[in-house]
Design an enzyme around this catalytic site. Structure first.
Site, PDB file in Angstrom:
ATOM      1  N   ILE A  49       2.010  48.171  32.048  1.00 48.46           N
ATOM      2  CA  ILE A  49       2.507  49.318  32.821  1.00 48.46           C
ATOM      3  C   ILE A  49       4.028  49.174  32.774  1.00 48.46           C
ATOM      4  CG2 ILE A  49       2.188  47.982  34.981  1.00 48.46           C
ATOM      5  CD1 ILE A  49       1.788  50.561  36.515  1.00 48.46           C
ATOM      6  N   SER A  50       4.734  50.256  32.465  1.00 44.30           N
ATOM      7  CA  SER A  50       6.186  50.156  32.254  1.00 44.30           C
ATOM      8  C   SER A  50       6.916  49.804  33.543  1.00 44.30           C
ATOM      9  CB  SER A  50       6.724  51.487  31.733  1.00 44.30           C
ATOM     10  OG  SER A  50       5.947  51.961  30.671  1.00 44.30           O
TER      11      SER A  50
END
Ligand code: SAH
Length: 223
Positions: free
Chosen positions: A71-72
């Site tokens: 997940i960024s």
């Protein structure tokens, strides 16, 4: 669309105060769009990662979501969302659903979010989260995002959340002629540059927004 996230607000490291700290951190790092700050203040990022690491959900860091994907960073989600909102998009295509976090943030700011993931497990997990939250304007698809989503084109914006080796021309084709924007990390000399490509009547213009580090945009699909 709007969602009441109250039932997801956590405790301790996943509580409201952690989200407030995150927003302070985003502001200190140059995020100024109040719509982005307000939405990221609400969305419980911790429900997009495994419980074992949920205490890290509000740190400004990328986190594993399984299958070697991440997940960024919140800061990059905020930055990309801020850029994408500039041309007032109504219909967005996202390539790389991953955890679904970016898609949910966008879904609260625009009319429709189409999102494509090439890993079936992540596609299924994110779909389940969208259902749990009750968001109804995200259209997830299990497919190779390199092909875009022709039946739903043209899009006002296309956001690629994986590193492309070169400008994804298939996706450029699916942009609206009227100020359509593609935002993507694109490799050049071993580095990834976050670039926005704006299309006006078949003329493209490019802007570079800095160096980023995303997992690669791959070909084909997998379980
Ligand atoms: N937007 C995500 C972060 C994604 S990480 C989030 O908010 O969590 C990048 C994702 O892109 C990974 O899940 C990876 O599987 C996916 N991906 C890579 N190549 C792809 C392709 N060709 N089509 C669709 N998804 C792709």
């Amino acid at each position: 669309m709007s969602i009441n996230f109250k039932k997801f607000s956590g405790t301790g490291m996943t509580s409201d105060s952690s989200r407030i700290k995150l927003i302070e951190n985003l502001k200190n790092n140059g995020i100024a769009d109040s719509r982005v700050l307000s939405i990221m203040r609400q969305v419980p990022r911790h429900i997009f990662v495994d419980e074992a690491i949920s205490s890290k959900a509000y740190d400004n860091t990328a986190l594993p979501i399984g299958k070697a994907q991440t997940i960024s960073h919140p800061l990059i989600v905020a930055k990309m969302t801020e850029i994408i909102l500039k041309n007032n998009p109504k219909r967005i295509l996202e390539i790389g659903t991953g955890s679904g976090y970016q898609a949910v943030v966008l879904s609260l700011l625009v009319d429709k979010v189409y999102t494509i993931e090439r890993i079936e497990l992540l596609h299924a997990k994110s779909k389940e989260i969208f259902r749990k939250i009750g968001v109804t304007n995200i259209y997830p698809k299990f497919s190779d995002g390199n092909n875009g989503w022709k039946q739903k084109a043209p899009f006002d914006s296309i956001i690629v959340t994986a590193g492309a080796k070169s400008l994804p021309l298939n996706l450029v084709d699916q942009l609206s002629e009227n100020n359509g924007v593609l935002l993507s990390p694109i490799e050049d000399n071993g580095k990834q540059y976050l670039k926005s490509i704006t299309k006006i009547n078949n003329t493209l213009s490019e802007k570079v927004h800095g160096i980023v580090k995303f997992v690669p945009l791959l070909d084909g699909t997998t379980s």
